[in-house]
Write a protein that holds these residues in place. Structure first.
Motif, mmCIF file in Angstrom:
data_model
loop_
_atom_site.group_PDB
_atom_site.id
_atom_site.type_symbol
_atom_site.label_atom_id
_atom_site.label_comp_id
_atom_site.label_asym_id
_atom_site.label_seq_id
_atom_site.Cartn_x
_atom_site.Cartn_y
_atom_site.Cartn_z
ATOM 1 N N ASN A 314 0.832 -1.211 0.000
ATOM 2 C CA ASN A 314 0.000 0.000 0.000
ATOM 3 C C ASN A 314 0.858 1.248 0.000
ATOM 4 O O ASN A 314 0.570 2.228 -0.711
ATOM 5 N N ALA A 315 1.929 1.237 0.787
ATOM 6 C CA ALA A 315 2.809 2.404 0.871
ATOM 7 C C ALA A 315 3.489 2.663 -0.469
ATOM 8 O O ALA A 315 3.649 3.814 -0.886
ATOM 9 N N VAL A 316 3.891 1.610 -1.150
ATOM 10 C CA VAL A 316 4.531 1.779 -2.457
ATOM 11 C C VAL A 316 3.527 2.321 -3.472
ATOM 12 O O VAL A 316 3.842 3.224 -4.257
ATOM 13 N N GLU A 317 2.329 1.783 -3.458
ATOM 14 C CA GLU A 317 1.299 2.241 -4.406
ATOM 15 C C GLU A 317 0.994 3.718 -4.209
ATOM 16 O O GLU A 317 0.862 4.479 -5.173
ATOM 17 N N ARG A 318 0.857 4.142 -2.929
ATOM 18 C CA ARG A 318 0.557 5.561 -2.650
ATOM 19 C C ARG A 318 1.718 6.454 -3.094
ATOM 20 O O ARG A 318 1.502 7.551 -3.636
ATOM 21 N N ALA A 319 2.947 5.981 -2.878
ATOM 22 C CA ALA A 319 4.107 6.788 -3.247
ATOM 23 C C ALA A 319 4.180 6.973 -4.766
ATOM 24 O O ALA A 319 4.481 8.064 -5.257
ATOM 25 N N LEU A 320 3.875 5.914 -5.522
ATOM 26 C CA LEU A 320 3.932 6.002 -6.975
ATOM 27 C C LEU A 320 2.738 6.738 -7.556
ATOM 28 O O LEU A 320 2.789 7.234 -8.694
ATOM 29 N N ALA A 321 1.663 6.805 -6.795
ATOM 30 C CA ALA A 321 0.471 7.512 -7.280
ATOM 31 C C ALA A 321 0.699 9.015 -7.312
ATOM 32 O O ALA A 321 0.134 9.723 -8.158
ATOM 33 N N SER A 322 1.528 9.503 -6.402
ATOM 34 C CA SER A 322 1.763 10.947 -6.334
ATOM 35 C C SER A 322 2.831 11.387 -7.336
ATOM 36 O O SER A 322 2.609 12.321 -8.115
ATOM 37 N N GLU A 323 3.965 10.727 -7.334
ATOM 38 C CA GLU A 323 5.018 11.050 -8.304
ATOM 39 C C GLU A 323 6.036 9.908 -8.378
ATOM 40 O O GLU A 323 6.187 9.137 -7.437
ATOM 41 N N VAL A 324 6.675 9.841 -9.514
ATOM 42 C CA VAL A 324 7.699 8.826 -9.715
ATOM 43 C C VAL A 324 9.048 9.428 -9.338
ATOM 44 O O VAL A 324 9.408 10.496 -9.843
ATOM 45 N N PRO A 325 9.787 8.801 -8.446
ATOM 46 C CA PRO A 325 11.073 9.362 -8.008
ATOM 47 C C PRO A 325 12.054 9.496 -9.169
ATOM 48 O O PRO A 325 12.097 8.670 -10.071
ATOM 49 N N LEU A 354 7.741 -7.927 -7.887
ATOM 50 C CA LEU A 354 8.258 -7.547 -9.208
ATOM 51 C C LEU A 354 8.907 -8.687 -9.980
ATOM 52 O O LEU A 354 8.908 -8.681 -11.211
ATOM 53 N N THR A 355 9.470 -9.678 -9.254
ATOM 54 C CA THR A 355 10.202 -10.750 -9.951
ATOM 55 C C THR A 355 9.697 -12.151 -9.637
ATOM 56 O O THR A 355 9.972 -13.082 -10.396
ATOM 57 N N GLY A 356 9.015 -12.333 -8.505
ATOM 58 C CA GLY A 356 8.595 -13.674 -8.110
ATOM 59 C C GLY A 356 9.766 -14.547 -7.713
ATOM 60 O O GLY A 356 9.670 -15.777 -7.716
ATOM 61 N N GLU A 357 10.878 -13.913 -7.336
ATOM 62 C CA GLU A 357 12.082 -14.651 -6.975
ATOM 63 C C GLU A 357 12.680 -14.095 -5.689
ATOM 64 O O GLU A 357 12.420 -12.951 -5.303
ATOM 65 N N ARG A 358 13.500 -14.920 -5.040
ATOM 66 C CA ARG A 358 14.138 -14.499 -3.798
ATOM 67 C C ARG A 358 15.422 -13.716 -4.058
ATOM 68 O O ARG A 358 15.773 -12.805 -3.297
ATOM 69 N N PHE A 359 16.119 -14.059 -5.126
ATOM 70 C CA PHE A 359 17.388 -13.409 -5.436
ATOM 71 C C PHE A 359 17.290 -12.706 -6.786
ATOM 72 O O PHE A 359 16.477 -13.073 -7.642
ATOM 73 N N GLY A 360 18.148 -11.722 -6.979
ATOM 74 C CA GLY A 360 18.150 -11.019 -8.255
ATOM 75 C C GLY A 360 18.882 -9.709 -8.170
ATOM 76 O O GLY A 360 19.659 -9.466 -7.235
ATOM 77 N N PRO A 361 18.642 -8.821 -9.128
ATOM 78 C CA PRO A 361 19.324 -7.523 -9.152
ATOM 79 C C PRO A 361 18.963 -6.683 -7.932
ATOM 80 O O PRO A 361 17.942 -6.919 -7.266
ATOM 81 N N LYS A 362 19.788 -5.699 -7.666
ATOM 82 C CA LYS A 362 19.489 -4.787 -6.567
ATOM 83 C C LYS A 362 18.187 -4.046 -6.853
ATOM 84 O O LYS A 362 17.893 -3.713 -8.000
ATOM 85 N N ILE A 363 17.408 -3.804 -5.788
ATOM 86 C CA ILE A 363 16.068 -3.234 -5.950
ATOM 87 C C ILE A 363 16.081 -1.892 -6.690
ATOM 88 O O ILE A 363 15.253 -1.689 -7.594
ATOM 89 N N PRO A 364 16.966 -0.934 -6.374
ATOM 90 C CA PRO A 364 16.972 0.324 -7.143
ATOM 91 C C PRO A 364 17.172 0.106 -8.640
ATOM 92 O O PRO A 364 16.515 0.754 -9.464
ATOM 93 N N LYS A 365 18.088 -0.821 -9.016
ATOM 94 C CA LYS A 365 18.306 -1.110 -10.435
ATOM 95 C C LYS A 365 17.087 -1.774 -11.057
ATOM 96 O O LYS A 365 16.745 -1.517 -12.217
ATOM 97 N N LEU A 366 16.425 -2.615 -10.277
ATOM 98 C CA LEU A 366 15.228 -3.302 -10.771
ATOM 99 C C LEU A 366 14.099 -2.308 -11.025
ATOM 100 O O LEU A 366 13.425 -2.350 -12.067
ATOM 101 N N LEU A 367 13.885 -1.397 -10.068
ATOM 102 C CA LEU A 367 12.839 -0.386 -10.230
ATOM 103 C C LEU A 367 13.138 0.528 -11.414
ATOM 104 O O LEU A 367 12.220 0.957 -12.131
ATOM 105 N N ASP A 368 14.408 0.823 -11.625
ATOM 106 C CA ASP A 368 14.791 1.695 -12.737
ATOM 107 C C ASP A 368 14.620 0.999 -14.078
ATOM 108 O O ASP A 368 14.356 1.647 -15.098
ATOM 109 N N ALA A 369 14.737 -0.335 -14.097
ATOM 110 C CA ALA A 369 14.653 -1.085 -15.354
ATOM 111 C C ALA A 369 13.222 -1.307 -15.816
ATOM 112 O O ALA A 369 12.952 -1.389 -17.018
ATOM 113 N N LEU A 370 12.295 -1.428 -14.877
ATOM 114 C CA LEU A 370 10.900 -1.730 -15.229
ATOM 115 C C LEU A 370 10.101 -0.461 -15.489
ATOM 116 O O LEU A 370 10.256 0.541 -14.780
ATOM 117 N N PRO A 371 9.211 -0.473 -16.492
ATOM 118 C CA PRO A 371 8.316 0.671 -16.710
ATOM 119 C C PRO A 371 7.415 0.868 -15.484
ATOM 120 O O PRO A 371 7.040 -0.102 -14.818
#
Length: 389
Positions: A314-325, A354-371
């Motif tokens: 919920n916190a993420v949804e509200r944050a993205l609803a106002s503006e994209v960092p 976002l990935t359905g996985e336990r391991f993967g890229p760092k979260i900031p890079k992941l958020l930057d890569a996805l629309p």
């Protein structure tokens, strides 16, 4: 040597071995006169032409400087047997062919496997017999498999084409091959062809046998792949190649795989990607929403306590609803404060959604890569999955 005037060579070797002598031709036919030789030739008797090798004591052919093994001094029969030069079918053996070929091609330096070191005295003796200057020699260490056996062209890992088919870049193969039995003056291992041309010297050759290791080659391929993707002249071709591979592995229509998505996915996969053909399996979430009801997804979700799951989403949804960092660097800490949850749980919740996985890229890079619209949709899917349980 004529076939009918002598004990069969195999039997001769057996007899000499039984007597404790080194197997060697006994020059049985060396006494034949020119008339006898002519009669046998007219009669069509099969024959071979052998080298009348000089003795080790009476020739300097066994004393030479090898660039790898340094000063060599062969004594006794070693390297001085009467080698066959022309076989009974008239074809030359390697001993004759390589000497004639090197002379005609004006070869100054011969680099070959160390298994030919013992044959060098007879080759040098042939150069002397022809009155030709002998080249410099460098006998290279053998290439070995990890189990200690000799690498062979008959082995599956022998042919270079096998490595190319497996997805290794030409730059990686050249770099890796150069480091087998040779080392540069610096500890640098990642070398381009141009750098190899500038730094290579015969002085860097080693006498130690080299083990062909896929792990080291894989590492080099990852580094060269990353460098190629950063090079505009090379990246376009790699992106198109990866695009076709993603379509094939993922079962998509090639036209539906956007080059921009592939380029982003390649950057996101980074050092975890050894071959472009593995891109889809490395970051499948870049080409479609992840499944959230799998055992893999559950391994991520179980690390987030129940009471934090929905509040974080919920916190993420509200944050993205106002503006994209503009930058995602401090985003997880901001969400952690809003949802009153530990930052590590925020990151794992986002990884699950976002990935359905336990391991993967760092979260900031992941958020930057996805629309952003994809991020929002996946948050809603994750929330629905949790609430349905």
């Amino acid at each position: 040597m004529f076939a009918d005037t002598h004990l069969p060579y195999a039997a001769l070797r057996t007899e000499q071995t039984a007597q404790g002598r080194a197997p060697a031709y006994d020059r049985h036919c060396a006494h034949l006169s020119l008339r006898q030789i002519d009669e046998k030739l007219r009669a069509g008797e099969p024959y071979t032409v052998r080298m009348l090798s000089p003795s080790a004591e009476g020739s300097d052919a066994g004393r030479f400087y090898d660039i790898v093994h340094r000063a060599m001094n062969f004594r006794g029969p070693a390297g001085f047997d009467d080698a066959v030069l022309l076989k009974s079918d008239g074809q030359p053996t390697y001993h004759l062919a390589n000497v004639v070929d090197d002379h005609l091609m004006r070869i100054t330096h011969v680099l070959r496997g160390e298994e030919w070191l013992m044959s060098t005295p007879k080759h040098r003796a042939l150069f002397n017999a022809f009155g030709w200057p002998a080249p410099h020699y460098a006998h290279l260490p053998l290439l070995m498999n990890p189990d200690g056996s000799k690498l062979s062209k008959r082995n599956d890992d022998g042919p270079v084409q096998r490595y190319i088919d497996d997805g290794y870049l030409p730059e990686s193969l050249v770099n890796y091959t150069a480091l087998l039995g040779w080392h540069p003056d610096t500890p640098q291992e990642l070398l381009t062809l141009r750098q190899l041309e500038q730094s290579f010297s015969l002085a860097g050759l080693s006498r130690s046998k080299s083990v062909v290791s896929r792990e080291r080659l894989d590492w080099l391929n990852r580094q060269h792949l990353r460098a190629a993707l950063a090079d505009p002249d090379k990246s376009a071709g790699l992106i198109q190649q990866a695009r076709a591979e993603v379509a094939a592995v993922g079962g998509f229509e090639a036209a539906s795989v956007r080059p921009e998505t592939v380029a982003t996915a390649l950057r996101l996969a980074g050092d975890r990607l050894t071959f472009t053909k593995d891109l889809y399996n490395a970051v499948p979430f870049m080409f479609g929403d992840p499944a959230l009801d799998t055992a893999t997804a559950e391994q991520a979700l179980i690390l987030v306590p129940h009471e934090f799951r929905v509040p974080i989403l919920n916190a993420v949804e509200r944050a993205l609803a106002s503006e994209v960092p503009e930058s995602w660097a401090g985003f997880t800490k901001s969400i952690a404060a809003t949802a009153q949850a530990p930052t590590k749980h925020v990151m794992m919740m986002l990884r699950f959604a976002l990935t359905g996985e336990r391991f993967g890229p760092k979260i900031p890079k992941l958020l930057d890569a996805l629309p952003v619209d994809s991020i929002k949709r996946r948050l809603r899917r994750a929330k629905a999955e949790i609430e349905s349980r």
